[in-house]
Design an enzyme around this catalytic site. Structure first.
Site, PDB file in Angstrom:
ATOM      1  N   ASP A   1     -12.988  -2.048   7.884  1.00 46.06           N
ATOM      2  CA  ASP A   1     -13.538  -3.271   8.464  1.00 46.06           C
ATOM      3  C   ASP A   1     -14.988  -3.069   8.884  1.00 46.06           C
ATOM      4  O   ASP A   1     -15.825  -3.966   8.725  1.00 46.06           O
ATOM      5  CB  ASP A   1     -12.689  -3.716   9.648  1.00 46.06           C
TER       6      ASP A   1
ATOM      7  N   ASP B   1      -3.956  -8.706   9.018  1.00 45.66           N
ATOM      8  CA  ASP B   1      -2.999  -7.607   9.128  1.00 45.66           C
ATOM      9  C   ASP B   1      -1.582  -8.160   9.172  1.00 45.66           C
ATOM     10  O   ASP B   1      -1.355  -9.315   9.537  1.00 45.66           O
ATOM     11  CB  ASP B   1      -3.270  -6.788  10.387  1.00 45.66           C
TER      12      ASP B   1
ATOM     13  N   ASN C   1       0.806  -1.216   0.000  1.00 47.39           N
ATOM     14  CA  ASN C   1       0.000   0.000   0.000  1.00 47.39           C
ATOM     15  C   ASN C   1       0.839   1.265   0.000  1.00 47.39           C
ATOM     16  O   ASN C   1       0.296   2.361   0.130  1.00 47.39           O
ATOM     17  CB  ASN C   1      -0.914   0.003   1.227  1.00 47.39           C
TER      18      ASN C   1
END
Length: 919
Positions: A833, A744, A697
């Site tokens: 989320d 994660d 990212n």
């Protein structure tokens, strides 16, 4: 005298003492000499006698000065100590020698066993080779049998008709047009992909009369549609936009008909053409009335009975939001269920049915039989009586305060501006829609506008008049979003509306909101729905939804990663068989053609919640790998027969109903290389892992000298266009499994926990299955929703930092979910989320599933994450409240359900296997 005497005596005394001293000295010397003589003479004699006696003793061990062994010549104390040490060492050496002999004996025995094992291994290798040969031959025989029973057919050769070939004999009457006699199926093979050619209206004379806003919005939508092609020769369908016209432009029917006949692909009768007329205003006239459209389909908002051809033409909604997306902040919430007014109606009837019937001779058809009854007077009287009774708050107005909008004969004209009407509807539980009194007018733009506005603000439509044709009525279940009541039952309307329960009312309001968002709200939704209806009618499967192309970042793999014993420790959980075969992708979508001949969308409609026709229905793109989720009450149906259950041993089956399946790990990371490498190494040896997709990212590429671990499965590093948490849920084309484990880069999960979560997900494939649970709560003082991460006996969310979900939801999140939610995620760099939990609960009307007792999964030594910021929870509070406004209600559902093993904390013998199911 006295002194003298004393002196004499003293003198005499001293002389006596001297004599005594002399005498004593002589005696002392005599005794000393005698003593020395005795010692020197007698002591040696005694010693000699004693020693001589000892030397003559019988036992040699008691000899002292005679000849002795070397070990016995120890008289000094330290010599004796050394002797004792030597004796101890000697004993230890003797013991070690004994042990050495025993070990040599054991080694000899083990060598014999090793030789025996080597022989057994050789025999096992031979047996394994024979089994492989048998398996290979069996697979080959199976493939031959399958080829014989189910031969693989090649796609048919596409045949295109001649350009000017009409193809079909003309029907007896234009009103008799149906698909079987007015549509050329030869141009639309099942394998064609449904190519659509859209005419450029500016190239024709009527294009100059079109409303610029409508034309611009339609052209932009057509360019972005997946079915539109520039090659008219291969097109299955031809689309032409003819309305809405500008004011005061007037195009005579004869001129419009002539221009239609001049279309280059009209082919004398317009078969396989769709003429679309979109209305932005409630007073839009019937542009195509008295225009011969041949075999072309007509899609518009106003139809007369003489004009409408059931199953062929389409009733579409008005185009209210032409070039803009709906503003979700202005849309009222769906709760509370009951609003200020039970129902409302505002309208004015310009022309009565009687005056309309006097003009009947101007129409092409004549009225047959008795004239229709005019119920409008009875409706007015009944509704006014309900209002005067004051049993419920009702607002009905049959005269506009200002000039009413222009309308068709016998139609109830709209009153006021759109903003004023919406404000009243926001206070209305139900919205009455009175259909035109003339039964020849099946639907009008005014009625369609009333329906659009009611659905937009959540007022449940109540349509008085069963003869009306609602938009897309042949494919949408309007009974789940609106009430259609015959006009003769107007006296029972009040009773009917009061009898609806709050749960039914909320379900109808939610379904109406869904229909409005999906099929009515924008130009794209209207155009896509028109094409989807036609494609469904001619039984052509939908085009696969697009996947996100993954731009891989080249990386260098190092040596094989080791297995962290803490991660691989399974505790009391037996992981079962570990797959050693290459990665196995989920089966692709193979039912495109058989799906078209089955009525599967009804099974979706039978389920609770707002996912009717969504998205595995004829109206939405088909996902490439989701063939298995069609038909059950939840919208999901597992494939094939199960391999588990009925007491099946755990080691013999993975669990669930799919005999063979793997999952893909999607890991989002941002410039934490060391943490990422450690997380990847922990995945080494994880059973049923198909692939790891690392979503990089950061705009900064990984270090060139970074060595990536070899964990036995491919690691795909994907580069993103921008730093966005929404990238976690992009449907990357490299994800070849249905199951996705979103995790994660700093999450610590043991292998047994991951495996248990995977098994649970396989039995609840439509849910989010994960580890850390959270819940939402209502803040009474501030009248808003709060996000809470405290320990609780209930939850409503499962964090996607460690959760399984279906790839199906990645498509919905990225392409179907309102863009405003993804924009909010990008703005706060947070809440992705929560957005996924909102989406899944909104679609399924089910809460997520939490497995194991974990509430946290962060590694203690990792760098600080975004969630540690003080503003993290404040932003999540804002996200929840914003998402509620977008959806119109709170879709999250509470649950006290947690999944553990059936045999959780059950004492069993070690030889018994363990299985997993819900408790």
């Amino acid at each position: 005298m006295t002194g003298y005497t004393m002196l004499r005596n003293g003198g005499a005394g001293n002389g006596g003492q001297t004599c005594m001293l002399r005498w004593s000295n002589r005696i002392r010397l005599t005794w000393l000499s005698f003593t020395l003589f005795i010692i020197l003479v007698f002591f040696p004699l005694i010693a000699h006698y004693y020693l001589t006696t000892l030397d003559e003793a019988d036992e040699a061990g008691k000899r002292i000065f005679g000849p002795r062994a070397g070990s016995e010549l120890c008289e000094v104390k330290h010599v004796l100590d050394l002797c004792r040490i030597r004796e101890s060492v000697s004993e230890e050496l003797l013991q070690l020698e004994a042990k050495r002999q025993e070990l040599n004996s054991e080694i000899a025995k083990l060598n014999l066993k090793i030789e025996a094992c080597k022989k057994s291994i050789e025999n096992a290798k031979q047996d394994l080779l024979q089994l492989k040969n048998v398996i290979s031959q069996t697979e080959h025989s199976y493939k031959e049998l399958m080829a014989q029973n189910q031969p693989k057919l090649s796609l048919p050769i596409r045949l295109l008709p001649e350009k000017d070939d009409a193809g079909l004999p003309p029907p007896k009457a234009q009103r008799g047009c149906r698909l079987h006699n007015c549509f050329d199926y030869s141009r639309c093979p099942l394998t064609s992909g449904f190519p659509v050619y859209v005419y450029d209206s500016d190239q024709f004379a009527f294009g100059s009369y079109l409303d610029p806003l409508v034309k611009q919005a339609f052209q932009a939508t057509a360019r972005a549609n997946v079915y539109v092609t520039d090659n008219a020769d291969i097109a299955c369908l031809y689309v032409i936009l003819v309305g809405e016209m500008q004011e005061p432009a007037v195009l005579r029917p004869a001129d419009l008909e002539k221009q239609l006949l001049s279309l280059p692909h009209w082919r004398t009768d317009g078969h396989n053409h769709v003429i679309i007329s979109l209305s932005r205003k409630s007073d839009t006239q019937n542009l195509l009335y008295n225009v011969s459209t041949g075999r072309a389909m007509v899609a518009q908002s106003t139809f007369y009975a003489a004009q409408y051809r059931p199953g062929f033409d389409l009733v579409v909604s008005p185009l209210v939001h032409a070039m803009s997306e709906p503003n979700f902040m202005e849309i009222p919430p769906q709760v509370p269920v009951k609003r200020k007014y039970l129902f409302t109606f505002q309208g004015e009837k310009i022309e009565s049915l009687r005056s309309s019937l006097q003009e009947a001779r101007s129409f092409e058809e004549e009225m047959e039989g008795d004239p229709p009854a005019d119920y409008d007077d009875r409706i007015i009287a009944t509704l006014k009586a309900v209002q005067d009774s004051k049993l419920d708050q009702v607002l009905v107005e049959f005269t506009c305060k200002s000039q009413p909008r222009a309308s068709l004969p016998t139609e109830w004209a709209l009153c006021g501006e759109r903003e004023d009407r919406l404000e009243l509807l926001k206070l209305s539980t139900f919205a009455l829609i009175i259909t035109p009194g003339d039964p020849r007018l099946l639907v009008s733009s005014g009625c369609a506008t009333r329906l659009f506005e009611a659905l937009e603000v959540g007022a449940v439509p109540v349509v008085l008049g069963e003869h009306v044709q609602l938009p897309y009525q042949d494919v949408l279940q309007w009974s789940e979003a609106a009430l259609v009541v015959p006009k003769p039952r107007v006296t029972e309307v009040h009773f009917l509306l009061r009898s609806l329960s709050d749960s039914d009312l909320l379900a109808m309001r939610r379904q109406g909101r869904f229909l409005w968002e999906t099929y009515f709200s924008t130009t794209d939704s209207i155009f896509s729905t028109v094409l989807a209806v036609i494609r469904t009618r001619i039984q052509i499967p939908a085009a696969p939804i697009r996947e996100e192309a993954a731009a891989e970042i080249p990386h260098r793999s190092g040596k094989a990663a080791g297995t962290d014993p803490n991660m691989a420790d399974t505790g009391d959980l037996d992981l079962g068989p570990v797959e050693t075969e290459p990665p196995y992708a989920s089966p692709k979508y193979l039912r495109n053609f058989t799906l078209t001949v089955t009525d599967l969308y009804r099974s979706w409609n039978s389920a609770p919640g707002p996912f009717h026709l969504f998205p595995h229905t004829p109206f939405d793109p088909v996902l490439p790998s989701e063939a298995k989720f069609l038909g059950s009450g939840t919208g999901f149906r597992p494939i094939g027969g199960g391999a588990g259950g009925s007491g099946k041993e755990f080691q013999a089956a993975l669990g669930g109903n799919v005999p063979r399946e793997q999952f893909t790990v999607v890991m989002l990371t941002y410039e934490r290389e060391e943490v990422l490498m450690n997380s990847l190494e922990r995945l080494n040896g994880l059973p049923y892992l198909n692939k790891v997709v690392v979503v990089w990212n950061s705009p900064k590429l990984p270090s060139e000298d970074l060595v990536w671990p070899d964990i036995g499965v491919p690691i795909m590093v994907v580069r993103t266009e921008k730093n966005s948490l929404n990238n976690r849920f992009l449907p990357w084309n490299e994800i070849e499994t249905e199951a996705i484990l979103s995790i994660d880069d700093d999450a610590h999960l043991r292998h047994d926990e991951i495996m248990f979560g995977f098994r649970v997900w396989r039995e609840a494939r439509d849910r989010i299955v994960g580890f850390p649970g959270r819940y939402h709560a209502w803040d009474i003082p501030h009248q808003s929703w709060l996000y809470n991460s405290n320990y609780s006996c209930e939850l409503s969310m499962v964090l996607t930092g460690a959760a399984f979900f279906h790839k199906y939801y990645a498509y919905l999140y990225s392409y179907v979910m309102p863009q405003a939610i993804r924009d909010m995620v990008d703005e706060y760099i947070n809440c992705e989320d929560i957005a996924m939990n909102f989406l899944v609960s909104h679609i399924t009307r089910k809460p997520p599933i939490k497995v194991t007792s974990r509430w946290t999964f962060r590694c203690p030594g990792c760098p600080q994450a975004l969630s540690h910021d003080d503003s993290h929870f404040h932003e999540r509070h804002k996200c929840i409240n914003f998402f509620v406004k977008v959806y119109g209600y709170m879709p999250l559902l509470y649950t006290q359900f947690r999944v553990d093993s059936v045999l959780f904390k059950t004492r069993l013998p070690h030889d018994k296997t363990k299985c997993f199911k819900f408790i």
